[in-house]
Scaffold this motif. Structure first.
Motif, PDB file in Angstrom:
ATOM      1  N   GLY A 186      38.538  42.613  32.739  1.00  0.00           N
ATOM      2  CA  GLY A 186      38.138  41.557  33.984  1.00  0.00           C
ATOM      3  C   GLY A 186      36.591  41.188  33.910  1.00  0.00           C
ATOM      4  O   GLY A 186      36.214  40.019  34.363  1.00  0.00           O
ATOM      5  N   LYS A 187      35.548  41.872  33.581  1.00  0.00           N
ATOM      6  CA  LYS A 187      34.304  41.501  33.366  1.00  0.00           C
ATOM      7  C   LYS A 187      34.290  40.426  32.379  1.00  0.00           C
ATOM      8  O   LYS A 187      33.435  39.591  32.548  1.00  0.00           O
ATOM      9  N   ILE A 188      34.818  40.714  31.370  1.00  0.00           N
ATOM     10  CA  ILE A 188      35.071  39.576  30.145  1.00  0.00           C
ATOM     11  C   ILE A 188      35.222  38.294  30.778  1.00  0.00           C
ATOM     12  O   ILE A 188      34.576  37.199  30.572  1.00  0.00           O
ATOM     13  N   LYS A 189      36.451  38.273  31.328  1.00  0.00           N
ATOM     14  CA  LYS A 189      37.110  37.273  31.708  1.00  0.00           C
ATOM     15  C   LYS A 189      36.069  36.474  32.887  1.00  0.00           C
ATOM     16  O   LYS A 189      36.220  35.297  32.733  1.00  0.00           O
ATOM     17  N   SER A 190      35.447  37.303  33.592  1.00  0.00           N
ATOM     18  CA  SER A 190      34.638  36.503  34.605  1.00  0.00           C
ATOM     19  C   SER A 190      33.673  35.853  33.877  1.00  0.00           C
ATOM     20  O   SER A 190      33.041  34.824  34.274  1.00  0.00           O
ATOM     21  N   ASN A 191      33.040  36.590  32.899  1.00  0.00           N
ATOM     22  CA  ASN A 191      31.824  36.009  32.095  1.00  0.00           C
ATOM     23  C   ASN A 191      32.308  34.764  31.513  1.00  0.00           C
ATOM     24  O   ASN A 191      31.703  33.866  31.478  1.00  0.00           O
ATOM     25  N   LEU A 192      33.521  34.728  30.690  1.00  0.00           N
ATOM     26  CA  LEU A 192      34.038  33.367  30.174  1.00  0.00           C
ATOM     27  C   LEU A 192      34.332  32.491  31.102  1.00  0.00           C
ATOM     28  O   LEU A 192      34.133  31.291  30.814  1.00  0.00           O
ATOM     29  N   GLU A 193      34.837  32.687  32.387  1.00  0.00           N
ATOM     30  CA  GLU A 193      34.917  31.740  33.483  1.00  0.00           C
ATOM     31  C   GLU A 193      33.748  31.204  34.086  1.00  0.00           C
ATOM     32  O   GLU A 193      33.728  30.157  34.899  1.00  0.00           O
ATOM     33  N   GLY A 194      32.800  31.966  34.118  1.00  0.00           N
ATOM     34  CA  GLY A 194      31.522  31.776  35.016  1.00  0.00           C
ATOM     35  C   GLY A 194      30.247  31.681  34.184  1.00  0.00           C
ATOM     36  O   GLY A 194      30.173  30.946  33.112  1.00  0.00           O
ATOM     37  N   ASP A 195      29.400  32.207  34.766  1.00  0.00           N
ATOM     38  CA  ASP A 195      28.071  32.420  33.665  1.00  0.00           C
ATOM     39  C   ASP A 195      28.260  33.329  32.860  1.00  0.00           C
ATOM     40  O   ASP A 195      28.243  34.352  33.125  1.00  0.00           O
ATOM     41  N   TYR A 196      27.949  32.890  31.686  1.00  0.00           N
ATOM     42  CA  TYR A 196      28.327  33.774  30.481  1.00  0.00           C
ATOM     43  C   TYR A 196      26.891  34.830  30.211  1.00  0.00           C
ATOM     44  O   TYR A 196      25.756  34.131  30.128  1.00  0.00           O
ATOM     45  N   ASN A 197      27.250  35.937  30.410  1.00  0.00           N
ATOM     46  CA  ASN A 197      26.130  37.049  30.122  1.00  0.00           C
ATOM     47  C   ASN A 197      26.633  37.661  28.607  1.00  0.00           C
ATOM     48  O   ASN A 197      27.410  38.512  28.883  1.00  0.00           O
ATOM     49  N   ALA A 198      26.029  37.419  27.629  1.00  0.00           N
ATOM     50  CA  ALA A 198      26.253  38.145  26.465  1.00  0.00           C
ATOM     51  C   ALA A 198      26.102  39.537  26.372  1.00  0.00           C
ATOM     52  O   ALA A 198      27.004  40.193  25.761  1.00  0.00           O
ATOM     53  N   GLU A 199      25.176  40.045  27.026  1.00  0.00           N
ATOM     54  CA  GLU A 199      24.926  41.243  27.161  1.00  0.00           C
ATOM     55  C   GLU A 199      25.933  42.114  27.871  1.00  0.00           C
ATOM     56  O   GLU A 199      26.551  43.012  27.244  1.00  0.00           O
ATOM     57  N   GLN A 200      26.375  41.671  28.978  1.00  0.00           N
ATOM     58  CA  GLN A 200      27.400  42.377  29.766  1.00  0.00           C
ATOM     59  C   GLN A 200      28.773  42.387  28.906  1.00  0.00           C
ATOM     60  O   GLN A 200      29.669  43.188  29.073  1.00  0.00           O
ATOM     61  N   VAL A 201      29.014  40.972  28.356  1.00  0.00           N
ATOM     62  CA  VAL A 201      30.099  41.010  27.797  1.00  0.00           C
ATOM     63  C   VAL A 201      30.214  41.986  26.503  1.00  0.00           C
ATOM     64  O   VAL A 201      31.329  42.845  26.281  1.00  0.00           O
ATOM     65  N   ALA A 202      29.192  42.213  25.863  1.00  0.00           N
ATOM     66  CA  ALA A 202      29.254  43.134  24.751  1.00  0.00           C
ATOM     67  C   ALA A 202      29.134  44.542  25.319  1.00  0.00           C
ATOM     68  O   ALA A 202      29.863  45.372  24.464  1.00  0.00           O
ATOM     69  N   ALA A 203      28.758  44.840  26.199  1.00  0.00           N
ATOM     70  CA  ALA A 203      28.891  46.235  26.890  1.00  0.00           C
ATOM     71  C   ALA A 203      30.495  46.477  27.128  1.00  0.00           C
ATOM     72  O   ALA A 203      30.959  47.656  27.054  1.00  0.00           O
ATOM     73  N   ALA A 204      30.849  45.478  27.661  1.00  0.00           N
ATOM     74  CA  ALA A 204      32.339  45.826  28.092  1.00  0.00           C
ATOM     75  C   ALA A 204      33.273  45.552  26.901  1.00  0.00           C
ATOM     76  O   ALA A 204      34.008  46.637  26.874  1.00  0.00           O
ATOM     77  N   ALA A 205      33.023  45.034  25.858  1.00  0.00           N
ATOM     78  CA  ALA A 205      33.839  45.109  24.625  1.00  0.00           C
ATOM     79  C   ALA A 205      33.530  46.271  24.054  1.00  0.00           C
ATOM     80  O   ALA A 205      34.688  46.787  23.350  1.00  0.00           O
ATOM     81  N   ASN A 206      32.471  46.501  24.111  1.00  0.00           N
ATOM     82  CA  ASN A 206      32.322  48.150  23.426  1.00  0.00           C
ATOM     83  C   ASN A 206      33.000  49.330  24.118  1.00  0.00           C
ATOM     84  O   ASN A 206      33.549  50.105  23.583  1.00  0.00           O
ATOM     85  N   ALA A 207      33.112  49.119  25.387  1.00  0.00           N
ATOM     86  CA  ALA A 207      33.727  50.100  26.229  1.00  0.00           C
ATOM     87  C   ALA A 207      35.415  49.875  25.892  1.00  0.00           C
ATOM     88  O   ALA A 207      35.984  51.256  25.716  1.00  0.00           O
ATOM     89  N   ILE A 208      35.712  48.967  25.728  1.00  0.00           N
ATOM     90  CA  ILE A 208      37.123  48.723  25.384  1.00  0.00           C
ATOM     91  C   ILE A 208      37.431  49.375  24.152  1.00  0.00           C
ATOM     92  O   ILE A 208      38.502  49.912  24.062  1.00  0.00           O
ATOM     93  N   ALA A 209      36.723  48.887  22.939  1.00  0.00           N
ATOM     94  CA  ALA A 209      36.811  49.492  21.745  1.00  0.00           C
ATOM     95  C   ALA A 209      36.897  50.795  21.616  1.00  0.00           C
ATOM     96  O   ALA A 209      37.595  51.765  20.884  1.00  0.00           O
TER      97      ALA A 209
END
Length: 154
Positions: free
Chosen positions: A46-69
């Protein structure tokens, strides 16, 4: 950044402790732990989706992707032990019993999920929003493949 990294490391450490104690887990505890893992991944999706649909914050996306992995690679398959194919007391599960009889297919789906999670983490580290969007879509497809086949409808 440091807070995100610290919370991710703490989550991974907690999973490591949980995985060493799997032999002692009751079926209802296995169900609860796997549900917690999937909920945590969903929250990060959900955090990644929100970033992709709104203001993109690469640091937040990377942290969320790392947590998923990290969760995807944590050995969650061990939480599908005997007796976890049905509700246990007041602990409900939506897994279909067929999951437990089609292990070859489940293994393939799980492998695809882990590969897609790892790829999203790698792509997110690069920060390119378009690449992240594509990798995120592929990860969603792997989630859907398992849900469609092995998860009961609400």
């Amino acid at each position: 950044m440091n807070r995100i990294l610290a919370s991710t490391v703490l989550g991974i450490a907690a999973l490591g402790v949980a995985s060493t104690a799997l032999a002692d887990l009751k079926p209802e505890e296995q169900i609860q732990y796997r549900q917690a893992g999937y909920s945590f991944m969903s929250w990060n999706m959900g955090k990644i989706k929100s970033n992709l649909e709104g203001d993109y914050n690469a640091e937040q996306v990377a942290a969320a992707a790392n947590a998923i992995a990290a969760i995807a690679n944590s050995g969650m398959g061990a939480l599908y032990g005997p007796g976890t194919d049905k509700d246990v007391g007041n602990v409900k599960t939506r897994v279909k019993p067929e999951l437990f009889t089609n292990m070859e297919d489940v293994g393939k789906i799980a492998g695809n999920f882990v590969a897609a999670a790892d790829n999203l983490s790698k792509v997110a580290a690069g920060g390119d929003q378009v690449e992240v969007s594509n990798a995120f879509g592929k990860l969603g497809e792997t989630c859907k493949a398992c849900h469609d086949e092995y998860r009961m409808k609400d």
